[in-house]
Design a protein around this motif. Structure first.
Motif, short mmCIF file in Angstrom:
data_model
loop_
_atom_site.label_atom_id
_atom_site.label_comp_id
_atom_site.label_asym_id
_atom_site.label_seq_id
_atom_site.Cartn_x
_atom_site.Cartn_y
_atom_site.Cartn_z
N UNK A 1 37.82 28.83 36.84
CA UNK A 1 37.09 29.92 36.20
C UNK A 1 37.98 31.15 36.23
N UNK A 2 38.18 31.76 35.07
CA UNK A 2 39.03 32.95 34.98
C UNK A 2 38.16 34.19 34.95
N UNK A 3 38.62 35.21 35.67
CA UNK A 3 37.86 36.45 35.72
C UNK A 3 38.77 37.60 35.31
N UNK A 4 38.31 38.40 34.38
CA UNK A 4 39.07 39.58 33.96
C UNK A 4 38.46 40.82 34.59
N UNK A 5 39.30 41.66 35.18
CA UNK A 5 38.85 42.89 35.83
C UNK A 5 39.27 44.10 34.97
N UNK A 6 38.69 45.26 35.25
CA UNK A 6 39.05 46.44 34.42
C UNK A 6 40.55 46.70 34.40
N UNK A 7 41.22 46.52 35.52
CA UNK A 7 42.67 46.71 35.55
C UNK A 7 43.27 46.02 36.75
N UNK A 8 44.59 45.96 36.76
CA UNK A 8 45.28 45.37 37.90
C UNK A 8 45.03 46.20 39.15
N UNK A 9 45.15 45.57 40.29
CA UNK A 9 45.05 46.31 41.55
C UNK A 9 43.66 46.26 42.16
#
Ligand code: ADP
Ligand code: MG
Lengths: 400, 233
Positions: free
Chosen positions: A225-233
């Motif tokens: 399952x891939x999760x995208x976050x608002x930004x790196x870090x």
């Protein structure tokens, strides 16, 4: 040092600078070019590294990737898990995938190939396949007999002289997939994608539901399952939130998943550090030498000023001020030109095999480069003028 | 009763270039009074410039002492010598030695500026002295835009702007044509007569020397007693 000394110092520096405009422009140009040569190359390398990672994040791993524990092949109950994770505030996207492989055949050509099963709409939030379609269209949720194919598998997108086995296909052509369990089905090419990443553009992509059709009913499994976050870090804090949901699977950050790629980017950064340091030293030396020559040429002037009673400190100070003016002007011009270049290249990114590279200039690099060049100019003004000001007046004037 | 402005006692300046020693000055004891216009003469290489450099605090003797207006100027710090050059001495070189980046006016007022005067003060002083040397219409010219004679007059103005106790000049006319040379010598005479400026000038022109109050003859780093005898006041 009295305030009047400063006045004389500024006056002499100002007159020297404005009367020797050519010298001023040449030295400032050298400064600005040194600045650019250091920062520009480095920012391209940094941009390259960033794009490389971004390509992985937006194609392979997401910011976070949930995978089964070592002993398991699949994550079960994946549909509910996706729903739960999506409820965590701030999460940009969640998509599950299944991996398999198949032998793909078109006319006489057969290629063994990874097959990726995706939920087209969810997938849009975590990867860039949807925006990388270069022919045809992206998959819709209802497509059952359609596939997407990576440009690396298609002959017409191969580089000239490329000998790798590829399909001579176009959108609308039909490819037959034979899976390991003997299941065979013909799919129509709905779209061809090209993300620019060699690692990503060699897959065949079909709808998530097709997995059950091919392999039989499952317990709502997913390979990952891939999760995208608002930004790196933000990977760490979101990992905790996901663990709090009671997830017992592996939660991997993109950095962990990168492995070799991470090492590659790491060595890119080390190379960048080394060339950057060499560049700074070279610039330091260049600037030192040109200012040194300039001050040495003013030896006679320095002697005359001493002869008529001007204090040594005033004379030296005026040369340090001049050098500082070269340094600051050069760095400012370098900064402006660099900003313009960055702006230009963000509008027209550099097309590289891994994707569209936008140069990245970190504040840290900007500050170190600016500070080093200004420091170089101060040092270069200080030592030669001190040497000249310490010299015997007659030697300075008559060239003893 | 005349006041001594300059006194030198057994002045010696030896240049040591490797193993070779050159005695530029061997033993010079002279006295120059306030308000005197003195010419120093002698053959080339006799030590005239070296003597003037010692008096003008541009160099230090290897032996002997120099008293200027009652001050020992040898055994003082470099800082004090610099201050002395700024406030008490003016120096005119053979080759003008103006600062090319400064206008005539700026070349003159830079030393007044260094004395912590206000802008209108030092500008006025510079303008007056430039007018006195006949350059009121050349104040904003750079040295490269001036003739040799004009440049030398700027350098005289620079040397005089701080109203020094002594004006030194080392062959100030050597690079000039005869008309300009005459201008320079006449200026010296004028300042000497009108404001009682003490002047020490090196020259190799006998007729220029004759315009001075007195000639000090130098030979091989020593006073030329034979010739000086005739000129002693
Ligand atoms: N910097 C120096 N190093 C070595 N010898 C010097 C130096 N300056 C002057 N001399 C020597 O000292 C002597 C006197 O020189 P100078 O005072 O210039 O003579 P003048 O001005 O009378 O022509 C000459 O022999 C000259 O070569
Ligand atoms: Mg001489």
């Amino acid at each position: 040092m009295e305030s009047n000394d400063l006045k004389v110092m500024f006056f002499l520096a100002y007159k020297n600078l404005t009367k020797s405009k050519i010298t001023f422009m040449v030295i400032v140009a050298v400064m600005a070019m040194s600045f650019l040569s250091i920062t520009f190359f480095a920012s391209i390398i940094d941009g390259l590294g960033y794009e490389f990672e971004e390509g992985m994040i937006r194609g392979q791993t997401g910011h976070l990737m949930i995978e089964p524990q070592e002993d398991d092949l699949y994550i079960s109950g994946s549909g509910d898990l996706v729903k739960d994770i999506r409820r965590i505030p701030g999460v940009v996207g969640v998509a599950r995938r299944l991996d398999a492989s198949a032998v793909a055949r078109y006319e006489t050509i057969e290629i063994g190939n990874p097959v990726l099963f995706i939920e087209p709409e969810n997938e849009k939030d975590v990867s860039d396949y949807w925006s990388s379609i270069i022919a045809g269209e992206y998959l819709s949720e209802r497509d059952t007999d359609e596939l997407l194919i990576g440009a690396n598998l298609v002959k017409s997108y191969a580089a000239e002289g490329d000998t790798q086995k590829r399909f001579d296909v176009d959108v609308g052509d039909k490819i037959t997939l034979s899976f390991s369990n003997g299941f065979v089905k013909e799919y129509r090419i709905k779209g061809i994608y090209k993300t620019g990443s060699r690692f990503v553009d060699d897959k065949i992509i079909i709808n998530f539901d097709q997995y059950q059709l091919i392999f039989g009913p499952t317990e709502d499994i997913a390979s990952n399952i891939l999760i995208a976050l608002p930004q790196r870090g933000m990977e760490g804090s979101y990992t905790e939130k996901i663990i709090d949901l009671g997830v017992s699977e592996q939660i991997n950050k993109w950095q962990t998943k990168m492995g070799a790629v991470n090492q590659f980017v790491g060595s890119l950064q080390i190379t960048n550090q080394i060339t950057g340091t060499i560049g700074l030293l070279t610039a330091f030396a260049t600037i030192y030498i040109i200012i040194f020559i300039n001050v040495t040429n003013k030896r006679k002037q320095i002697g005359i000023l001493k002869a008529i009673g001007i204090k040594k400190q005033i004379i030296m100070g005026s040369y340090v001020l001049q050098s500082l003016a070269y340094g600051i002007t050069g760095v400012i011009i370098g900064n402006i030109v660099m900003k313009l270049l960055l702006l230009l290249l963000s509008i027209h990114p550099l097309s590289m095999p891994i994707g569209q590279v936008v140069p990245i200039l970190t504040t840290e690099r900007l500050m170190t480069t600016s500070a080093t060049l200004i420091l170089a100019s101060i040092v270069a003004g200080f030592f030669p003028s001190r040497k000249a000001a310490d010299e015997n007046i007659l030697d300075a004037i008559f060239g003893g | 009763m005349k006041k001594a402005m300059i006194q030198t006692v057994h002045l010696e300046r030896v240049y040591a270039t490797g193993a070779v020693k050159t005695y530029a000055l061997r033993d010079i004891s002279i006295e120059i009074n306030e308000g005197e216009f003195v010419a120093i003469m002698g053959k080339s290489g006799s030590g005239k410039s070296t003597l003037l450099h010692q008096l003008g605090l541009l160099d230090k003797p290897t032996k002997g002492s120099i008293i200027i207006d009652g001050n020992d100027v040898i055994n003082i710090s470099e800082k004090e010598r610099t201050r002395f050059r700024l406030y008490e001495l003016g120096y005119v070189f053979q080759s003008y030695n103006l600062i090319p980046e400064l206008t005539a006016l700026e070349n003159v007022y830079i030393t007044a500026m260094a004395r912590n005067l206000k802008r209108d003060e030092y500008e006025k002083m510079a303008e007056e002295i430039l007018a006195a040397v006949g350059l009121e219409d050349r104040m904003y010219h750079y040295p490269s835009e001036l003739s040799g004679g004009q440049q030398q007059r700027v350098s005289i103005a620079r040397a005089l702007v701080n109203k020094p106790k002594i004006l030194f000049a080392d062959e100030p006319t050597a690079n000039l044509d005869s008309a300009s040379s005459e201008d320079v010598i006449n200026l010296f005479r004028k300042f000497n007569e009108e404001i009682g400026q003490t002047i020490v000038m090196v020259t190799h022109e006998k007729d220029e020397g004759d315009k001075a109050d007195r000639i000090i003859w130098v030979k091989d780093g020593l006073l030329d007693m034979e010739k000086n005898a005739g000129y002693l006041i």
